[in-house]
Write a protein that holds these residues in place. Structure first.
Motif, PDB file in Angstrom:
ATOM      1  N   VAL A 208      44.120  27.746  47.571  1.00 51.37           N
ATOM      2  CA  VAL A 208      45.196  28.740  47.478  1.00 51.37           C
ATOM      3  C   VAL A 208      44.646  30.048  46.930  1.00 51.37           C
ATOM      4  O   VAL A 208      45.029  31.142  47.380  1.00 51.37           O
ATOM      5  N   GLU A 209      43.743  29.959  45.947  1.00 52.85           N
ATOM      6  CA  GLU A 209      43.136  31.175  45.406  1.00 52.85           C
ATOM      7  C   GLU A 209      42.401  31.948  46.502  1.00 52.85           C
ATOM      8  O   GLU A 209      42.484  33.177  46.574  1.00 52.85           O
ATOM      9  N   GLN A 210      41.669  31.264  47.345  1.00 48.24           N
ATOM     10  CA  GLN A 210      40.962  31.935  48.429  1.00 48.24           C
ATOM     11  C   GLN A 210      41.932  32.609  49.385  1.00 48.24           C
ATOM     12  O   GLN A 210      41.675  33.716  49.887  1.00 48.24           O
ATOM     13  N   GLN A 211      43.068  31.968  49.659  1.00 43.74           N
ATOM     14  CA  GLN A 211      44.074  32.567  50.528  1.00 43.74           C
ATOM     15  C   GLN A 211      44.654  33.844  49.896  1.00 43.74           C
ATOM     16  O   GLN A 211      44.893  34.838  50.590  1.00 43.74           O
ATOM     17  N   ILE A 212      44.870  33.810  48.586  1.00 41.44           N
ATOM     18  CA  ILE A 212      45.391  34.994  47.887  1.00 41.44           C
ATOM     19  C   ILE A 212      44.385  36.139  47.962  1.00 41.44           C
ATOM     20  O   ILE A 212      44.752  37.301  48.201  1.00 41.44           O
ATOM     21  N   LYS A 213      43.107  35.848  47.786  1.00 42.90           N
ATOM     22  CA  LYS A 213      42.075  36.882  47.855  1.00 42.90           C
ATOM     23  C   LYS A 213      42.021  37.524  49.242  1.00 42.90           C
ATOM     24  O   LYS A 213      41.909  38.751  49.375  1.00 42.90           O
ATOM     25  N   VAL A 214      42.106  36.698  50.271  1.00 44.62           N
ATOM     26  CA  VAL A 214      42.083  37.233  51.636  1.00 44.62           C
ATOM     27  C   VAL A 214      43.304  38.128  51.874  1.00 44.62           C
ATOM     28  O   VAL A 214      43.194  39.223  52.450  1.00 44.62           O
ATOM     29  N   ALA A 215      44.474  37.671  51.434  1.00 43.60           N
ATOM     30  CA  ALA A 215      45.692  38.462  51.631  1.00 43.60           C
ATOM     31  C   ALA A 215      45.618  39.788  50.870  1.00 43.60           C
ATOM     32  O   ALA A 215      46.055  40.830  51.371  1.00 43.60           O
ATOM     33  N   LEU A 216      45.064  39.779  49.654  1.00 38.63           N
ATOM     34  CA  LEU A 216      44.928  41.017  48.883  1.00 38.63           C
ATOM     35  C   LEU A 216      43.982  41.996  49.576  1.00 38.63           C
ATOM     36  O   LEU A 216      44.233  43.206  49.602  1.00 38.63           O
ATOM     37  N   SER A 217      42.909  41.485  50.127  1.00 39.56           N
ATOM     38  CA  SER A 217      41.926  42.365  50.776  1.00 39.56           C
ATOM     39  C   SER A 217      42.464  42.983  52.057  1.00 39.56           C
ATOM     40  O   SER A 217      41.913  43.972  52.548  1.00 39.56           O
ATOM     41  N   GLN A 218      43.530  42.434  52.613  1.00 32.27           N
ATOM     42  CA  GLN A 218      44.100  42.947  53.860  1.00 32.27           C
ATOM     43  C   GLN A 218      45.366  43.771  53.644  1.00 32.27           C
ATOM     44  O   GLN A 218      45.969  44.246  54.603  1.00 32.27           O
ATOM     45  N   GLY A 219      45.777  43.957  52.404  1.00 33.34           N
ATOM     46  CA  GLY A 219      47.013  44.676  52.120  1.00 33.34           C
ATOM     47  C   GLY A 219      46.831  46.185  52.175  1.00 33.34           C
ATOM     48  O   GLY A 219      45.714  46.707  52.141  1.00 33.34           O
ATOM     49  N   PRO A 220      47.938  46.933  52.240  1.00 30.04           N
ATOM     50  CA  PRO A 220      47.848  48.403  52.300  1.00 30.04           C
ATOM     51  C   PRO A 220      47.583  49.055  50.951  1.00 30.04           C
ATOM     52  O   PRO A 220      46.958  50.111  50.872  1.00 30.04           O
ATOM     53  N   VAL A 221      48.083  48.444  49.856  1.00 26.89           N
ATOM     54  CA  VAL A 221      47.935  49.011  48.509  1.00 26.89           C
ATOM     55  C   VAL A 221      47.525  47.890  47.565  1.00 26.89           C
ATOM     56  O   VAL A 221      48.088  46.786  47.623  1.00 26.89           O
ATOM     57  N   LEU A 222      46.560  48.174  46.699  1.00 27.24           N
ATOM     58  CA  LEU A 222      46.042  47.169  45.778  1.00 27.24           C
ATOM     59  C   LEU A 222      45.937  47.776  44.383  1.00 27.24           C
ATOM     60  O   LEU A 222      45.315  48.831  44.203  1.00 27.24           O
ATOM     61  N   HIS A 223      46.544  47.123  43.405  1.00 25.40           N
ATOM     62  CA  HIS A 223      46.442  47.558  42.013  1.00 25.40           C
ATOM     63  C   HIS A 223      45.305  46.806  41.333  1.00 25.40           C
ATOM     64  O   HIS A 223      45.182  45.580  41.483  1.00 25.40           O
ATOM     65  N   GLN A 224      44.509  47.525  40.533  1.00 23.82           N
ATOM     66  CA  GLN A 224      43.364  46.902  39.875  1.00 23.82           C
ATOM     67  C   GLN A 224      43.208  47.404  38.447  1.00 23.82           C
ATOM     68  O   GLN A 224      43.495  48.563  38.141  1.00 23.82           O
ATOM     69  N   ASP A 225      42.754  46.496  37.593  1.00 23.37           N
ATOM     70  CA  ASP A 225      42.516  46.844  36.196  1.00 23.37           C
ATOM     71  C   ASP A 225      41.564  45.817  35.609  1.00 23.37           C
ATOM     72  O   ASP A 225      41.305  44.763  36.215  1.00 23.37           O
ATOM     73  N   GLU A 226      41.061  46.082  34.431  1.00 18.00           N
ATOM     74  CA  GLU A 226      40.150  45.154  33.764  1.00 18.00           C
ATOM     75  C   GLU A 226      40.313  45.299  32.257  1.00 18.00           C
ATOM     76  O   GLU A 226      40.743  46.342  31.756  1.00 18.00           O
ATOM     77  N   THR A 227      39.989  44.221  31.540  1.00 13.09           N
ATOM     78  CA  THR A 227      40.062  44.241  30.082  1.00 13.09           C
ATOM     79  C   THR A 227      39.022  43.287  29.527  1.00 13.09           C
ATOM     80  O   THR A 227      38.645  42.306  30.171  1.00 13.09           O
ATOM     81  N   GLY A 228      38.555  43.580  28.329  1.00 14.69           N
ATOM     82  CA  GLY A 228      37.541  42.742  27.708  1.00 14.69           C
ATOM     83  C   GLY A 228      38.135  41.503  27.075  1.00 14.69           C
ATOM     84  O   GLY A 228      39.289  41.491  26.636  1.00 14.69           O
ATOM     85  N   LEU A 229      37.353  40.446  27.006  1.00 19.46           N
ATOM     86  CA  LEU A 229      37.751  39.205  26.355  1.00 19.46           C
ATOM     87  C   LEU A 229      36.483  38.438  25.989  1.00 19.46           C
ATOM     88  O   LEU A 229      35.375  38.819  26.378  1.00 19.46           O
ATOM     89  N   HIS A 230      36.643  37.357  25.237  1.00 17.73           N
ATOM     90  CA  HIS A 230      35.507  36.567  24.794  1.00 17.73           C
ATOM     91  C   HIS A 230      35.570  35.163  25.401  1.00 17.73           C
ATOM     92  O   HIS A 230      36.623  34.513  25.377  1.00 17.73           O
ATOM     93  N   VAL A 231      34.459  34.737  25.957  1.00 14.42           N
ATOM     94  CA  VAL A 231      34.318  33.408  26.558  1.00 14.42           C
ATOM     95  C   VAL A 231      33.109  32.743  25.908  1.00 14.42           C
ATOM     96  O   VAL A 231      31.992  33.265  25.998  1.00 14.42           O
ATOM     97  N   ALA A 232      33.349  31.629  25.225  1.00 12.93           N
ATOM     98  CA  ALA A 232      32.278  30.903  24.536  1.00 12.93           C
ATOM     99  C   ALA A 232      31.508  31.826  23.599  1.00 12.93           C
ATOM    100  O   ALA A 232      30.279  31.754  23.490  1.00 12.93           O
ATOM    101  N   GLY A 233      32.225  32.720  22.936  1.00 16.45           N
ATOM    102  CA  GLY A 233      31.608  33.619  21.974  1.00 16.45           C
ATOM    103  C   GLY A 233      30.927  34.829  22.572  1.00 16.45           C
ATOM    104  O   GLY A 233      30.381  35.657  21.831  1.00 16.45           O
ATOM    105  N   GLN A 234      30.949  34.993  23.896  1.00 16.21           N
ATOM    106  CA  GLN A 234      30.287  36.103  24.559  1.00 16.21           C
ATOM    107  C   GLN A 234      31.324  37.068  25.133  1.00 16.21           C
ATOM    108  O   GLN A 234      32.360  36.651  25.630  1.00 16.21           O
TER     109      GLN A 234
END
Length: 469
Positions: A208-234
């Protein structure tokens, strides 16, 4: 020491003191600027505000009184036409003369309902597979158990769905989720079982995740953002890609293009990417739109703290353009008249020219031994961005499908910060990846109005509900 030598020494000391005063003055300006910034005039989150001022909203006053409006639809509990249990309260005697009324038919019935939970919340279902001896061939045959019944004692998919929901949607730490399961449902589920359920659900949702990625890549408008977080202390980065109906999260050690390439959504995307101006986004061949709420905050700071008139006028101009676009959209129009668009853009560039006149480039020479461009003021940096990318700033004016800001992505990523505040970090990379996959799936379902608990139950059974694409 002669008089000339004394004068030379005094000049050198004076020059050194002037340089020191200039450095201290610049340092003081930087510190004052940091103190003046909060969530209403910079990128800082509201949690960092120091409560030294009343918050100011960037929205214009609507002229309406606060609270519920006259035409606001209310909501209240409604009588159910199919109650689960009906308790009849009969009239046995007359309240006035005590006559026996048990055999008298009721004139009418007044209904009242109580919405409550059943006293026993957990249902134990026993499966019994029979074994029979065949008198003809002398062999024993056994009935098969259902595919989902794999162990002598196990938790069902409905109970597992609640556990995954508490951890992934409501962001409860694993131990607190175990307490909730025990206190509310009487199911003593340990942390290890919760982790196993989460991983099983994430594995089921991979296609399902792969299907969502394909649908997002084919859409007319895409919102994007990023934020920092810690995983296993990194230190790592959470990336979100979203539309009004789809959401995808991904964790990567990098913030820039390497992460975006690994995620794989932008590589073939040819629509409009709405973002906050992070340099890595510009390296892709799609169209771009910048978040104007970020610009409004920076303009507010320049107007209020540095008394830059052009900044206030630019803020008003952007809000006026936004209002004109919203009015045209409400009237069913797909675009503004070309002359009106040209007029808005002319006023935009005129204000940029005023801003450059008020903020000339630094004339001090670069410090010796240091490479790179000279340090500019915050106003000059903002002017360069607005001047370099006018099409991205005013993309919402040219294309009504493009929003004024990037609030959708910021809303989708906000709960990741809540998770970090509650739990501190992700203990493992697999836990972070499972969170991204399940959280993106649940966000997508909620945007589309699909019941998330039933969908999680189906995912644990190995038959995940596919969202609409």
């Amino acid at each position: 020491m002669t008089t000339d030598e004394e004068l030379t020494q005094l000049r050198e000391e004076n020059t050194a003191l002037r340089a020191q005063v200039a450095w201290l003055t610049e340092r003081l300006s930087v510190l004052e600027a940091q103190q003046a910034k909060d969530s209403h005039n910079s990128h800082l989150p509201p949690s960092s505000d120091r409560f030294h001022r009343q918050p100011k909203s960037l929205r214009k006053k609507s002229g309406q009184k606060p609270g519920g409006q006259t035409d606001h639809p209310g909501s209240t509990l409604q009588l159910s036409p199919t109650p689960d249990t009906v308790i009849v309260h009969p009239v046995e005697h007359c309240q006035h003369c005590q006559h026996d009324l048990r055999e008298v038919a009721a004139l009418q019935v007044e209904r009242r309902q109580v919405v409550d939970l059943p006293p026993k919340r957990v249902l134990v279902i026993e499966h019994q597979a029979q074994q029979k001896w065949c008198p003809l061939c002398q062999q024993v045959s056994a009935a098969p158990f259902p595919q989902e019944v794999r162990a002598p004692v196990q938790y069902g998919a409905a109970l597992g769905a609640i556990a995954v929901y508490l951890v992934q949607q409501q962001l409860l730490p694993y131990e607190r989720a175990s307490e909730v399961m025990q206190d509310l449902l009487g199911a003593g589920m340990c942390v290890g079982t919760l982790q196993t359920l989460v991983q099983r659900c994430a594995a089921s949702l991979e296609p399902v995740e792969q299907q969502i990625k394909v649908a997002l890549s084919q859409g007319p408008v895409l919102h994007q953002d990023e934020t920092g977080l810690h995983v296993a202390g990194q230190r790592q980065w959470m990336h979100v890609s979203a539309t009004e109906r789809l959401t995808h999260y991904a964790v990567h050690p990098k913030r820039g293009k390497a992460a975006l390439d690994a995620i794989g959504i932008l590589a073939n995307f040819r629509g409009v990417s709405v973002h906050d101006g992070w340099s890595s986004y510009w390296q892709f061949l799609c169209l771009h739109a910048l978040c104007n709420v970020h610009h409004l905050r920076e303009l507010t700071y320049l107007e209020e703290e540095q008394q830059q008139v052009w900044a206030g006028q630019m803020k008003e101009l952007l809000l006026d353009i936004k209002a004109a676009v919203e009015q045209a959209r409400a009237q069913g129009r797909s675009h503004l008249h070309p002359l009106e668009v040209a007029d808005w853009k002319a006023r935009y560039h005129a204000l940029l020219a005023q801003g450059y006149l008020a903020n000339p480039p630094p004339d001090a020479p670069a410090q010796s031994g240091k490479k790179g461009r000279r340090k500019q003021s915050a106003a000059r940096n903002l002017l360069d961005r607005l001047s370099k990318h006018p099409e991205a700033v005013l993309a919402f004016l040219d294309n009504f499908a493009v929003p004024f800001d990037n609030s959708l992505a910021e809303r989708d990523i906000r709960m990741v910060k809540v998770q970090q505040k509650v739990s501190g970090c992700f203990r493992s990379a697999s836990g972070a990846q499972a969170f991204c996959r399940i959280r993106g799936y649940l966000s997508t379902l909620r945007k589309q109005g699909v019941a998330v608990l039933a969908a999680l139950e189906q995912a644990l059974l190995g038959h995940p509900v596919s969202p609409a694409f």
